[in-house]
Design a protein around this motif. Structure first.
Motif, PDB file in Angstrom:
ATOM      1  N   ALA A 216      17.393  16.873   7.715  1.00  0.00           N
ATOM      2  CA  ALA A 216      16.895  15.408   7.944  1.00  0.00           C
ATOM      3  C   ALA A 216      18.718  14.790   7.855  1.00  0.00           C
ATOM      4  N   VAL A 217      19.429  15.065   6.950  1.00  0.00           N
ATOM      5  CA  VAL A 217      20.960  14.822   7.062  1.00  0.00           C
ATOM      6  C   VAL A 217      21.418  15.000   8.540  1.00  0.00           C
ATOM      7  N   CYS A 218      21.410  16.079   8.914  1.00  0.00           N
ATOM      8  CA  CYS A 218      21.855  16.344  10.153  1.00  0.00           C
ATOM      9  C   CYS A 218      21.174  15.509  11.279  1.00  0.00           C
ATOM     10  N   LEU A 219      19.996  15.286  11.375  1.00  0.00           N
ATOM     11  CA  LEU A 219      19.475  14.356  12.285  1.00  0.00           C
ATOM     12  C   LEU A 219      19.945  12.708  11.978  1.00  0.00           C
ATOM     13  N   VAL A 220      20.178  12.218  11.015  1.00  0.00           N
ATOM     14  CA  VAL A 220      20.675  11.286  10.547  1.00  0.00           C
ATOM     15  C   VAL A 220      22.232  10.886  10.969  1.00  0.00           C
ATOM     16  N   GLY A 221      22.869  12.030  10.745  1.00  0.00           N
ATOM     17  CA  GLY A 221      24.397  12.124  11.327  1.00  0.00           C
ATOM     18  C   GLY A 221      24.222  12.032  12.844  1.00  0.00           C
ATOM     19  N   LEU A 222      23.320  12.835  13.539  1.00  0.00           N
ATOM     20  CA  LEU A 222      23.207  12.654  15.143  1.00  0.00           C
ATOM     21  C   LEU A 222      23.092  11.194  15.476  1.00  0.00           C
ATOM     22  N   TRP A 223      21.996  10.553  14.926  1.00  0.00           N
ATOM     23  CA  TRP A 223      21.620   9.154  15.143  1.00  0.00           C
ATOM     24  C   TRP A 223      22.791   8.310  14.998  1.00  0.00           C
ATOM     25  N   VAL A 224      23.484   8.306  13.759  1.00  0.00           N
ATOM     26  CA  VAL A 224      24.610   7.422  13.625  1.00  0.00           C
ATOM     27  C   VAL A 224      25.545   7.710  14.768  1.00  0.00           C
TER      28      VAL A 224
ATOM     29  N   CYS B  43      30.403  14.890   2.787  1.00  0.00           N
ATOM     30  CA  CYS B  43      30.173  14.504   4.164  1.00  0.00           C
ATOM     31  C   CYS B  43      28.705  13.887   4.119  1.00  0.00           C
ATOM     32  N   GLY B  44      27.945  14.593   3.419  1.00  0.00           N
ATOM     33  CA  GLY B  44      26.492  14.235   3.568  1.00  0.00           C
ATOM     34  C   GLY B  44      26.135  12.793   2.944  1.00  0.00           C
ATOM     35  N   THR B  45      26.826  12.666   1.816  1.00  0.00           N
ATOM     36  CA  THR B  45      27.047  11.216   1.218  1.00  0.00           C
ATOM     37  C   THR B  45      27.550  10.039   2.172  1.00  0.00           C
ATOM     38  N   HIS B  46      28.585  10.487   2.917  1.00  0.00           N
ATOM     39  CA  HIS B  46      29.215   9.605   3.811  1.00  0.00           C
ATOM     40  C   HIS B  46      28.263   9.243   4.924  1.00  0.00           C
ATOM     41  N   ILE B  47      27.360  10.356   5.436  1.00  0.00           N
ATOM     42  CA  ILE B  47      26.403   9.976   6.743  1.00  0.00           C
ATOM     43  C   ILE B  47      25.274   9.032   5.932  1.00  0.00           C
TER      44      ILE B  47
END
Length: 320
Positions: free
Chosen positions: A241-249, A290-294
Motif C-alpha cells: 500500500a505504501v508503494c502504491l501511495v509512493g507511485l501515486w505521489v 522513507c515510508g513515513t516521508h511517503i
C-alpha cells in the motif's frame, strides 16, 4: 569507509590487490542504505558529497546494493524528463569519481598501513595503539577461474535454498519466539530433519551447507518464517500500500531533491530479495523513515492540491 579500506580496520575482505570490500563496523548492507543519501546529494548538487558517497558504496561493494543504486538512478533519470540532460551527467560523473576514489584507496592501502605503523613506532604509541596489519580474508576466494562460481553460482544456490526453507517454515505457521532456529546449528538441524519437499535429497544439500547458509536470508519469507503467514500477509499488504501511495505521489507532484526517499522505498521493497531487511537493522530503519516521508507527502500534498509544492521543496516541473 576510506579509513577502513586504507588501514584494514573493521570488517574488511581483500580478494586481490585491486578488489577489496570494507564495511568498517556498518555491516554489508551499508551499500543499500547509502543509495538514497547518494542520490539526494546528486539532486542537491553536492558534488563532493556525491563522489564521496559513491566511493563508499563501491568500497563496501554489496552487489545487491549496487544493483539497487543503478535501478534507483535510472528511475529518477526517467522521472525527471526536463532535467535529464543535467541529472544523467551528474550521476555519471559522480560514479566515475567514486570509482577513482575506490581504486586510489585500494591501491594505496599497503602504503597507508606502512606509513601509519611508522608513525606509531616513531612516536612510541605502540603501547596504546595496535599496529595495523593487512587483512588476508578472502584473498584467494575470487580468481578468474573460480570467480563466477564463488561470486554468482554459489550465492544464488544458497539464497534459493534459504528461500525454500523460509517458505516451508512460513507455511508451517512460523516459528515465533524460542522456537525460531536462531543459530546456524539449530537452523541446519531443523531443515535436515524436516527435509522440506525432499530438497536435501533432490539437490544434495548437506548439513554443512545448511550451516553455511545459516538462516533465512530472503526478507519476506524470513519474516514469515518467524511470525507466520497471517502476519506476513499483513506486512506485505502494508508495504504494498505504501508503494502504491509512493507511485501515486511520484505521478502527481513535481519531483524534488527528496524524491530519492520515495524511490528507495519502492525499489528496495520490490527488488531487494537477498537481504533480511525486514528484521531490525539500518535498512529497516531507512525504510521506516522513507515510508513515513511517503505518507507525509500523501497527506500534505493531498490537502494542498496538485498545483502546490510541499514546504521546503525545489520542484522541477515535468513535461506535459
Amino acid at each position: 569507509m576510506s579509513f577502513s579500506a586504507s588501514l584494514d580496520v573493521g570488517e574488511v575482505y581483500s580478494y586481490s590487490e585491486y578488489y577489496k570490500r570494507a564495511f568498517w563496523y556498518f555491516g554489508d548492507d551499508l551499500t543499500t542504505w547509502l543509495a538514497p543519501l547518494y542520490l539526494f546529494s546528486v539532486l542537491r548538487r553536492q558534488r563532493l558529497l556525491a563522489i564521496g558517497l559513491a566511493g563508499a558504496a563501491f568500497l563496501s561493494g554489496g552487489r545487491i546494493g549496487l544493483i539497487l543504486v543503478a535501478i534507483q538512478a535510472l528511475f529518477i533519470i526517467g522521472s525527471w524528463r526536463r532535467e535529464q540532460s543535467r541529472i544523467a551527467p551528474s550521476i555519471g560523473l559522480s560514479l566515475i569519481g567514486g570509482v577513482i576514489v575506490y581504486f586510489v584507496v585500494v591501491s594505496t592501502s599497503s602504503h597507508a598501513i606502512r606509513a601509519a605503523n611508522s608513525a606509531i613506532l616513531h612516536f612510541n604509541l605502540e603501547s596504546s595503539i595496535s599496529l595495523f596489519e593487512p587483512t588476508r580474508r578472502g584473498f584467494s576466494d575470487c580468481r578468474i577461474a573460480n570467480c563466477f562460481d564463488r561470486k554468482v553460482k554459489r550465492p544464488f544456490r544458497m539464497r534459493t535454498l534459504s528461500a525454500v526453507a523460509g517458505l516451508w517454515m512460513t507455511l508451517e505457521g512460523g516459528f515465533p519466539g524460542s522456537r525460531y532456529p536462531d543459530t546456524p546449528e539449530k537452523f541446519a538441524e531443523l531443515i535436515v530433519k524436516a527435509n522440506p519437499w525432499g530438497v536435501n535429497d533432490r539437490y544434495g544439500v548437506t548439513r554443512e551447507e545448511w550451516m553455511r547458509i545459516g538462516t533465512v536470508q530472503s526478507p519476506y519469507v524470513g519474516f514469515g518464517a518467524g511470525y507466520g503467514p497471517a502476519l506476513l500477509a499483513l506486512a506485505m499488504g502494508f508495504i504494498g500500500a505504501v508503494c502504491l501511495v509512493g507511485l501515486w505521489v511520484l505521478s502527481v507532484r513535481p519531483p524534488d531533491a527528496w524524491t530519492p526517499l520515495t524511490v528507495f522505498f519502492i525499489v528496495n521493497a520490490i527488488f531487494n530479495q537477498t537481504q533480511a531487511w525486514l528484521q531490525p537493522g539500518p535498512v529497516l530503519f531507512a525504510m521506516g523513515l522513507c515510508g513515513t516521508h511517503i505518507l507525509w507527502q500523501y497527506f500534505s500534498f493531498g490537502a494542498r492540491g496538485q498545483d502546490q509544492p510541499l514546504p521546503g521543496s525545489n520542484p522541477v516541473v515535468k513535461e506535459v
